[in-house]
Design a protein around this motif. Structure first.
Motif, PDB file in Angstrom:
ATOM      1  N   PRO A  22       0.796  -1.236   0.000  1.00  0.00           N
ATOM      2  CA  PRO A  22       0.000   0.000   0.000  1.00  0.00           C
ATOM      3  C   PRO A  22       0.825   1.281   0.000  1.00  0.00           C
ATOM      4  N   LYS A  23       2.017   1.239   0.620  1.00  0.00           N
ATOM      5  CA  LYS A  23       2.806   2.482   0.699  1.00  0.00           C
ATOM      6  C   LYS A  23       3.265   2.957  -0.666  1.00  0.00           C
ATOM      7  N   SER A  24       3.406   2.046  -1.609  1.00  0.00           N
ATOM      8  CA  SER A  24       3.851   2.449  -2.957  1.00  0.00           C
ATOM      9  C   SER A  24       2.786   2.143  -4.010  1.00  0.00           C
ATOM     10  N   LEU A  25       1.528   2.152  -3.596  1.00  0.00           N
ATOM     11  CA  LEU A  25       0.407   1.870  -4.505  1.00  0.00           C
ATOM     12  C   LEU A  25       0.602   0.542  -5.242  1.00  0.00           C
ATOM     13  N   GLU A  57      -8.471   0.622  -2.826  1.00  0.00           N
ATOM     14  CA  GLU A  57      -9.434   1.069  -3.837  1.00  0.00           C
ATOM     15  C   GLU A  57      -8.818   2.077  -4.789  1.00  0.00           C
ATOM     16  N   LYS A  58      -7.488   2.220  -4.722  1.00  0.00           N
ATOM     17  CA  LYS A  58      -6.864   3.271  -5.534  1.00  0.00           C
ATOM     18  C   LYS A  58      -6.021   2.694  -6.661  1.00  0.00           C
ATOM     19  N   SER A  59      -5.371   1.575  -6.371  1.00  0.00           N
ATOM     20  CA  SER A  59      -4.368   1.116  -7.328  1.00  0.00           C
ATOM     21  C   SER A  59      -4.379  -0.403  -7.493  1.00  0.00           C
ATOM     22  N   VAL A  61      -1.747  -1.887  -9.710  1.00  0.00           N
ATOM     23  CA  VAL A  61      -0.287  -1.870  -9.554  1.00  0.00           C
ATOM     24  C   VAL A  61       0.208  -0.604 -10.258  1.00  0.00           C
ATOM     25  N   ALA A  62       0.886   0.286  -9.512  1.00  0.00           N
ATOM     26  CA  ALA A  62       1.310   1.581 -10.081  1.00  0.00           C
ATOM     27  C   ALA A  62       2.645   1.474 -10.812  1.00  0.00           C
ATOM     28  N   GLY A  63       2.987   0.278 -11.256  1.00  0.00           N
ATOM     29  CA  GLY A  63       4.209   0.125 -12.050  1.00  0.00           C
ATOM     30  C   GLY A  63       5.265  -0.682 -11.335  1.00  0.00           C
ATOM     31  N   ALA A  64       6.423  -0.768 -11.983  1.00  0.00           N
ATOM     32  CA  ALA A  64       7.571  -1.333 -11.284  1.00  0.00           C
ATOM     33  C   ALA A  64       8.034  -0.283 -10.279  1.00  0.00           C
ATOM     34  N   ASP A  65       8.750  -0.737  -9.252  1.00  0.00           N
ATOM     35  CA  ASP A  65       9.150   0.160  -8.168  1.00  0.00           C
ATOM     36  C   ASP A  65      10.281   1.090  -8.633  1.00  0.00           C
ATOM     37  N   ILE A  66       9.943   2.363  -8.766  1.00  0.00           N
ATOM     38  CA  ILE A  66      10.907   3.331  -9.304  1.00  0.00           C
ATOM     39  C   ILE A  66      12.090   3.512  -8.348  1.00  0.00           C
ATOM     40  N   SER A  67      11.826   3.421  -7.032  1.00  0.00           N
ATOM     41  CA  SER A  67      12.947   3.610  -6.083  1.00  0.00           C
ATOM     42  C   SER A  67      13.959   2.468  -6.209  1.00  0.00           C
ATOM     43  N   GLU A  76      21.986  -4.523 -14.732  1.00  0.00           N
ATOM     44  CA  GLU A  76      20.998  -4.764 -13.671  1.00  0.00           C
ATOM     45  C   GLU A  76      19.579  -4.473 -14.182  1.00  0.00           C
ATOM     46  N   GLY A  77      19.463  -3.458 -15.034  1.00  0.00           N
ATOM     47  CA  GLY A  77      18.163  -3.140 -15.630  1.00  0.00           C
ATOM     48  C   GLY A  77      17.652  -4.314 -16.454  1.00  0.00           C
ATOM     49  N   GLU A  78      18.562  -4.899 -17.231  1.00  0.00           N
ATOM     50  CA  GLU A  78      18.165  -6.040 -18.071  1.00  0.00           C
ATOM     51  C   GLU A  78      17.735  -7.221 -17.189  1.00  0.00           C
ATOM     52  N   THR A  79      18.478  -7.430 -16.096  1.00  0.00           N
ATOM     53  CA  THR A  79      18.156  -8.550 -15.191  1.00  0.00           C
ATOM     54  C   THR A  79      16.783  -8.338 -14.549  1.00  0.00           C
ATOM     55  N   PHE A  80      16.512  -7.092 -14.115  1.00  0.00           N
ATOM     56  CA  PHE A  80      15.212  -6.788 -13.491  1.00  0.00           C
ATOM     57  C   PHE A  80      14.087  -6.979 -14.515  1.00  0.00           C
ATOM     58  N   GLY A  81      14.324  -6.489 -15.718  1.00  0.00           N
ATOM     59  CA  GLY A  81      13.325  -6.654 -16.784  1.00  0.00           C
ATOM     60  C   GLY A  81      13.064  -8.121 -17.079  1.00  0.00           C
ATOM     61  N   GLY A 108       2.493   1.362 -16.265  1.00  0.00           N
ATOM     62  CA  GLY A 108       3.779   0.696 -16.479  1.00  0.00           C
ATOM     63  C   GLY A 108       3.660  -0.799 -16.268  1.00  0.00           C
ATOM     64  N   GLY A 109       4.468  -1.316 -15.333  1.00  0.00           N
ATOM     65  CA  GLY A 109       4.430  -2.747 -15.025  1.00  0.00           C
ATOM     66  C   GLY A 109       3.060  -3.242 -14.590  1.00  0.00           C
ATOM     67  N   GLY A 110       2.204  -2.340 -14.101  1.00  0.00           N
ATOM     68  CA  GLY A 110       0.844  -2.727 -13.709  1.00  0.00           C
ATOM     69  C   GLY A 110      -0.020  -3.006 -14.924  1.00  0.00           C
ATOM     70  N   PRO A 131       3.797   4.852 -18.840  1.00  0.00           N
ATOM     71  CA  PRO A 131       4.472   6.152 -18.719  1.00  0.00           C
ATOM     72  C   PRO A 131       5.999   6.085 -18.778  1.00  0.00           C
ATOM     73  N   GLU A 132       6.555   4.912 -19.132  1.00  0.00           N
ATOM     74  CA  GLU A 132       7.992   4.695 -18.960  1.00  0.00           C
ATOM     75  C   GLU A 132       8.887   5.709 -19.670  1.00  0.00           C
ATOM     76  N   VAL A 133       8.519   6.116 -20.894  1.00  0.00           N
ATOM     77  CA  VAL A 133       9.448   7.011 -21.614  1.00  0.00           C
ATOM     78  C   VAL A 133       9.636   8.335 -20.873  1.00  0.00           C
ATOM     79  N   PRO A 139       8.783   0.419 -21.736  1.00  0.00           N
ATOM     80  CA  PRO A 139       8.120  -0.688 -21.035  1.00  0.00           C
ATOM     81  C   PRO A 139       9.049  -1.905 -21.060  1.00  0.00           C
ATOM     82  N   GLY A 140       9.264  -2.494 -19.886  1.00  0.00           N
ATOM     83  CA  GLY A 140      10.294  -3.538 -19.813  1.00  0.00           C
ATOM     84  C   GLY A 140       9.793  -4.892 -19.364  1.00  0.00           C
ATOM     85  N   PHE A 141       8.479  -4.982 -19.118  1.00  0.00           N
ATOM     86  CA  PHE A 141       7.901  -6.278 -18.759  1.00  0.00           C
ATOM     87  C   PHE A 141       6.982  -6.729 -19.899  1.00  0.00           C
TER      88      PHE A 141
HETATM   89  N1  CO8 Z   1       7.348   3.041  -7.760  1.00  0.00           N
HETATM   90  C1  CO8 Z   1       7.650   3.413  -6.500  1.00  0.00           C
HETATM   91  N2  CO8 Z   1       6.830   4.140  -5.707  1.00  0.00           N
HETATM   92  C2  CO8 Z   1       5.646   4.517  -6.224  1.00  0.00           C
HETATM   93  C3  CO8 Z   1       5.252   4.160  -7.531  1.00  0.00           C
HETATM   94  C4  CO8 Z   1       6.163   3.383  -8.314  1.00  0.00           C
HETATM   95  N3  CO8 Z   1       5.864   2.974  -9.554  1.00  0.00           N
HETATM   96  N4  CO8 Z   1       4.022   4.688  -7.763  1.00  0.00           N
HETATM   97  C5  CO8 Z   1       3.665   5.330  -6.643  1.00  0.00           C
HETATM   98  N5  CO8 Z   1       4.629   5.250  -5.709  1.00  0.00           N
HETATM   99  C6  CO8 Z   1       4.631   5.805  -4.348  1.00  0.00           C
HETATM  100  C7  CO8 Z   1       4.869   7.297  -4.368  1.00  0.00           C
HETATM  101  O1  CO8 Z   1       6.264   7.588  -4.458  1.00  0.00           O
HETATM  102  C8  CO8 Z   1       4.282   7.701  -3.039  1.00  0.00           C
HETATM  103  O2  CO8 Z   1       5.191   7.394  -2.021  1.00  0.00           O
HETATM  104  P1  CO8 Z   1       5.385   8.446  -0.769  1.00  0.00           P
HETATM  105  O3  CO8 Z   1       4.056   8.450  -0.099  1.00  0.00           O
HETATM  106  O4  CO8 Z   1       6.452   7.794   0.034  1.00  0.00           O
HETATM  107  O5  CO8 Z   1       5.737   9.751  -1.365  1.00  0.00           O
HETATM  108  C9  CO8 Z   1       3.089   6.772  -2.886  1.00  0.00           C
HETATM  109  O6  CO8 Z   1       3.333   5.676  -3.788  1.00  0.00           O
HETATM  110  C10 CO8 Z   1       1.766   7.404  -3.264  1.00  0.00           C
HETATM  111  O7  CO8 Z   1       1.908   7.951  -4.560  1.00  0.00           O
HETATM  112  P2  CO8 Z   1       1.532   9.456  -4.931  1.00  0.00           P
HETATM  113  O8  CO8 Z   1       1.655  10.329  -3.744  1.00  0.00           O
HETATM  114  O9  CO8 Z   1       2.289   9.843  -6.146  1.00  0.00           O
HETATM  115  O10 CO8 Z   1      -0.010   9.286  -5.242  1.00  0.00           O
HETATM  116  P3  CO8 Z   1      -0.902  10.141  -6.265  1.00  0.00           P
HETATM  117  O11 CO8 Z   1      -2.306   9.736  -6.038  1.00  0.00           O
HETATM  118  O12 CO8 Z   1      -0.573  11.576  -6.164  1.00  0.00           O
HETATM  119  O13 CO8 Z   1      -0.440   9.641  -7.723  1.00  0.00           O
HETATM  120  C11 CO8 Z   1       0.165   7.997  -9.380  1.00  0.00           C
HETATM  121  C12 CO8 Z   1      -0.667   8.309  -8.112  1.00  0.00           C
HETATM  122  C13 CO8 Z   1      -0.385   8.805 -10.561  1.00  0.00           C
HETATM  123  C14 CO8 Z   1      -0.008   6.521  -9.654  1.00  0.00           C
HETATM  124  C15 CO8 Z   1       1.646   8.363  -9.133  1.00  0.00           C
HETATM  125  O14 CO8 Z   1       2.064   7.766  -7.920  1.00  0.00           O
HETATM  126  C16 CO8 Z   1       2.556   7.913 -10.207  1.00  0.00           C
HETATM  127  O15 CO8 Z   1       2.633   8.550 -11.255  1.00  0.00           O
HETATM  128  N6  CO8 Z   1       3.285   6.793  -9.990  1.00  0.00           N
HETATM  129  C17 CO8 Z   1       4.275   6.299 -10.900  1.00  0.00           C
HETATM  130  C18 CO8 Z   1       3.606   5.637 -12.073  1.00  0.00           C
HETATM  131  C19 CO8 Z   1       4.652   5.167 -13.051  1.00  0.00           C
HETATM  132  O16 CO8 Z   1       5.393   5.930 -13.626  1.00  0.00           O
HETATM  133  N7  CO8 Z   1       4.692   3.839 -13.274  1.00  0.00           N
HETATM  134  C20 CO8 Z   1       5.623   3.237 -14.172  1.00  0.00           C
HETATM  135  C21 CO8 Z   1       6.872   2.862 -13.470  1.00  0.00           C
HETATM  136  S1  CO8 Z   1       8.108   2.279 -14.590  1.00  0.00           S
HETATM  137  C22 CO8 Z   1       7.614   0.711 -14.923  1.00  0.00           C
HETATM  138  O17 CO8 Z   1       6.621   0.237 -14.472  1.00  0.00           O
HETATM  139  C23 CO8 Z   1       8.505  -0.035 -15.821  1.00  0.00           C
HETATM  140  C24 CO8 Z   1       8.121  -1.508 -15.962  1.00  0.00           C
HETATM  141  C25 CO8 Z   1       9.202  -2.255 -16.639  1.00  0.00           C
HETATM  142  C26 CO8 Z   1      10.444  -2.304 -15.798  1.00  0.00           C
HETATM  143  C27 CO8 Z   1      11.591  -2.805 -16.543  1.00  0.00           C
HETATM  144  C28 CO8 Z   1      12.799  -2.930 -15.652  1.00  0.00           C
HETATM  145  C29 CO8 Z   1      14.064  -2.545 -16.270  1.00  0.00           C
END
Ligand code: CO8
Length: 258
Positions: A22-25, A57-59, A61-67, A76-81, A108-110, A131-133, A139-141
């Motif tokens: 939940p902390k990272s959606l 009720e919000k998310s 999966v908001a993608g792969a973990d950006i942190s 490492e990027g290739e391995t994660f992908g 993204g990954g979601g 949104p990856e670009v 997109p890597g998954f």
């Molecule tokens: N990774 C890490 N943390 C995230 C992510 C994520 N993808 N999405 C949300 N969070 C965290 C936020 O950092 C925030 O943390 P904190 O409370 O500590 O600040 C918490 O979740 C809540 O998020 P927001 O405050 O941003 O919530 P909002 O309601 O304002 O916004 C959004 C919701 C629109 C979903 C927004 O959080 C957002 O844009 N998130 C990122 C979405 C994104 O870009 N996803 C794609 C990621 S890249 C990817 O998925 C690539 C897949 C292939 C990987 C290949 C590997 C090489």
């Protein structure tokens, strides 16, 4: 088995996998991906349908973990992908249908996870996008592969090049989801669909999934030949006899998965 980021519930031959960070959606880090991998290893053979959803009720999966990805180098990027792509491919080729109940952000990954599932339904607050670009990656998954197949090359390119997120009604219009429900109705709708599938002959459902997946990348003659072979195999099952005898005797079939 206990997981840190997954909730698992099974009822009436339907298993629900809820991704819960939940902390990272519900963003996918490598631990979650490995947990999904282990979950798939241990999935009970009696389960006929898997439903995947996200916690809250919000998310979805908001993608792969950006942190986690932020400081990766190219190797490492290739391995994660590769990890995500492998786990998602396992979902796509699982011998039972998988329904994604998308309950919010599928970015993204979601979005890529949802696309690896057989069927997608969503809540009316869902948002889909790649949104990856905008983060300097692609997109890597397997999103560049599956999105174009699901919605066509033109729309997939627009979504991926611009990173735009689309709402549930637009996802329905372009065929990315099969149906839209309210948040309250979403899981019930998934279970209703699952129950319908569970009432069918399980081997036939498995063969149908195998054919649809395999034939997608074949030319017409090879695809038709593939189907023909698997069609023949159905007649080696007891459930085929049961299904047809039940029809002729005007009773409900009782399939035994044999
Ligand atoms: N990774 C890490 N943390 C995230 C992510 C994520 N993808 N999405 C949300 N969070 C965290 C936020 O950092 C925030 O943390 P904190 O409370 O500590 O600040 C918490 O979740 C809540 O998020 P927001 O405050 O941003 O919530 P909002 O309601 O304002 O916004 C959004 C919701 C629109 C979903 C927004 O959080 C957002 O844009 N998130 C990122 C979405 C994104 O870009 N996803 C794609 C990621 S890249 C990817 O998925 C690539 C897949 C292939 C990987 C290949 C590997 C090489």
């Amino acid at each position: 088995m206990e997981y840190s980021y997954l909730k698992v519930k099974s009822e009436n031959a339907v298993c629900t996998l809820t991704i819960s960070a939940p902390k990272s959606l519900n963003a996918l880090n490598s631990i979650i991906l490995k947990e999904i991998d282990s979950f798939l290893d241990q999935l009970d053979k009696n389960i006929k349908v898997l439903v995947i959803t996200g916690d809250g009720e919000k998310s979805f999966v908001a993608g792969a973990d950006i942190s986690e990805m932020c400081n990766l180098n190219d190797e490492e990027g290739e391995t994660f992908g590769r990890l995500g792509a492998r786990v998602f491919r396992r979902i796509e080729t699982l011998p039972i249908p998988v329904i994604a109940a998308v309950n919010g952000f599928a970015l993204g990954g979601g979005c890529e996870l949802a696309m690896a599932c057989d069927i997608r339904i969503c809540s009316d607050n869902a948002r889909f996008g790649q949104p990856e670009v905008g983060l300097g990656i692609i997109p890597g998954f397997s999103g560049t592969y599956r999105l174009a197949k699901l919605v066509g090359m033109g729309y997939a390119k627009e979504m991926i090049y611009s990173g735009k997120a689309i709402k549930a009604d637009e996802a329905l219009r372009i065929g990315l989801v099969n149906a839209v429900y309210t948040q309250e109705e979403l899981l019930e709708a998934a279970y209703k669909m699952a129950a319908k599938i569970c009432a069918m002959a399980p081997i036939a459902v498995r063969y149908a999934k195998e054919c649809i997946n395999a034939e997608y990348d074949l030319d017409a003659d090879a695809a038709i030949a593939y189907e023909n072979k698997v069609f023949g195999q159905c007649f080696a099952t007891r459930d085929q006899k049961e299904g047809m005898e039940a029809f002729l005797n005007k009773r409900n079939a009782e399939f035994k998965n044999e």
